[in-house]
Write a protein that holds these residues in place. Structure first.
Motif, PDB file in Angstrom:
ATOM      1  N   VAL A 121       0.762  -1.264  -0.003  1.00  0.00           N
ATOM      2  CA  VAL A 121       0.072  -0.088   0.027  1.00  0.00           C
ATOM      3  C   VAL A 121       0.878   1.178  -0.029  1.00  0.00           C
ATOM      4  O   VAL A 121       0.720   2.305  -0.727  1.00  0.00           O
ATOM      5  CB  VAL A 121      -0.768  -0.239   1.312  1.00  0.00           C
ATOM      6  N   MET A 176       2.543  -5.504  -7.659  1.00  0.00           N
ATOM      7  CA  MET A 176       3.143  -4.437  -6.770  1.00  0.00           C
ATOM      8  C   MET A 176       4.624  -4.464  -6.739  1.00  0.00           C
ATOM      9  O   MET A 176       5.447  -3.501  -6.238  1.00  0.00           O
ATOM     10  CB  MET A 176       2.434  -4.331  -5.298  1.00  0.00           C
ATOM     11  N   ARG A 236       2.190   2.100  -3.613  1.00  0.00           N
ATOM     12  CA  ARG A 236       1.430   2.172  -4.679  1.00  0.00           C
ATOM     13  C   ARG A 236       1.700   3.531  -5.373  1.00  0.00           C
ATOM     14  O   ARG A 236       1.424   3.397  -6.696  1.00  0.00           O
ATOM     15  CB  ARG A 236      -0.261   2.142  -4.229  1.00  0.00           C
ATOM     16  N   GLU A 256       1.930   2.979  -9.439  1.00  0.00           N
ATOM     17  CA  GLU A 256       1.035   3.751 -10.223  1.00  0.00           C
ATOM     18  C   GLU A 256       1.485   4.614 -11.258  1.00  0.00           C
ATOM     19  O   GLU A 256       1.209   4.452 -12.677  1.00  0.00           O
ATOM     20  CB  GLU A 256      -0.070   4.584  -9.180  1.00  0.00           C
TER      21      GLU A 256
END
Length: 354
Positions: free
Chosen positions: A115, A302, A118, A122
């Motif tokens: 997380v 990820m 990210r 992204e």
């Protein structure tokens, strides 16, 4: 006109509530590990909120909300009659017994690290560039090491090495072993502790990981027998190893085929290469619907693919490459004898020989 099947919609929403509940538990479970709340319940037994707060030295109001959250998660037990919280033996294996094969502190840390990383991943979606190992979040490499440790503790010496032809006897007699992509050193140290007659050197291209590996070696009294060296796999200059190991890292490399060719040059003529990789079917469609593949595909999105794309070549095998693709990589490196030596719920173990 679109027709909504309310039964299917209800089932999907129900699934999402379960998934989101698990996602929401990541920070609170992480607090439980880090602040010793799970450990206190395991060590001291059933406790009221007041007792648990006193034993851990934490604020009672926070402990109350945390305990109720974990009870709602199903992570701890709650007896309504005496208002006490506890860990069942099964819950303790997941949340308190650190050498249990299903101890999952590292999994929660890894979820939090993904997380945190990210925004960088992204952005990479837009550019096609990679995200270098260790740059996506504060201590991704710590979380990865913690995540894999329980499996290594319960499998490397007990199952994986014995699955290689004659390897246990060789290790007992004394051979030279290179652990490439060793990370923070858990795999290397486990082998070194089990086979004191053999010599071990761990390699990793990530300097902070090597620093931690050396600290772990010192803490376990193995610093005089185990070396850790910061070096990319293809830059390793030592030769004549009897065994090369790679644990959950070949698919992360930018040039796994080039690495395979280099490993062939590192080995003695009758040496072996043990490659531990996430278990997966050869066809992606066969992985869909598998809960283990679900974890690996998300982690690969990820972590694994961005890491590979940040390196030269950028092969980006991903964590679900499958045995057929991995075998192709090994054959490109000049290995002709390749077999699946062992497997478990999360990993497959390949043995490659020239």
């Amino acid at each position: 006109m679109t027709v909504i099947d309310n039964d299917k919609l209800g089932a999907l929403v129900g699934k999402m509530l379960g998934d989101l509940g698990g996602a929401f538990s990541v920070p609170t479970a992480g607090i439980g590990f880090r602040l010793g709340l799970f450990g206190a319940l395991h060590r001291d037994g059933a406790s009221t909120v007041s007792d648990l707060a006193k034993r851990t030295g934490l604020a009672e109001r926070y402990v109350q909300e945390w305990a109720l959250a974990q009870a709602a998660n199903g992570y701890i037990a709650f007896d309504r009659r005496d208002q006490r919280f506890s860990l069942t033996p099964e819950q303790a294996m997941v949340f308190a017994v650190k050498d249990s094969p299903v101890y999952l502190e590292g999994a929660f840390d890894l979820a939090a690290a993904m997380v945190e990383g990210r925004p960088k991943v992204e952005e990479a979606f837009k550019t096609g560039n990679g995200v270098a190992w260790g740059e996506s979040s504060g201590c991704l490499f710590c979380a990865v090491g913690s995540f894999f440790r329980p499996g290594y503790v319960n499998s490397i010496v007990q199952a994986w090495l014995p699955a290689l032809e004659g390897m246990t006897d060789k290790l007992k007699s004394g051979i030279r072993v290179a652990d490439i992509g060793c990370g923070v050193g858990f795999s290397t140290l486990l082998m070194a502790k089990a086979f004191p007659e053999s010599s071990f050197v761990g390699y990793d291209f990530h300097v902070p990981s090597i620093e931690q590996a050396n600290a772990h070696a010192k803490a376990h009294g193995l610093a005089e027998r185990v070396r850790f060296v910061a070096a990319p796999a293809k830059d390793i200059v030592e030769r004549e190893f009897d065994l090369v190991t790679m644990f959950d890292c070949l698919h992360d490399m930018g040039d796994p085929k080039g690495c395979a060719r280099h490993v062939r040059d590192l080995l003695k003529p009758r040496g072996s290469w043990m490659i531990v990789e996430p278990i997966a079917a050869d066809h992606p469609a066969d992985n869909v619907g598998n809960p283990v593949s679900r974890l690996y595909y998300n982690a690969s999105t990820m972590i694994c693919v961005p890491t590979s794309l940040a390196q030269e070549v950028g092969e980006a095998l991903g964590a679900q490459a499958g045995e057929a693709k991995l075998t192709e990589v090994l054959k490109e490196g000049g290995f002709r004898q390749i077999r699946r030596a062992a497997e478990g719920p999360f990993n497959m173990v390949l043995e490659a020989r020239v």
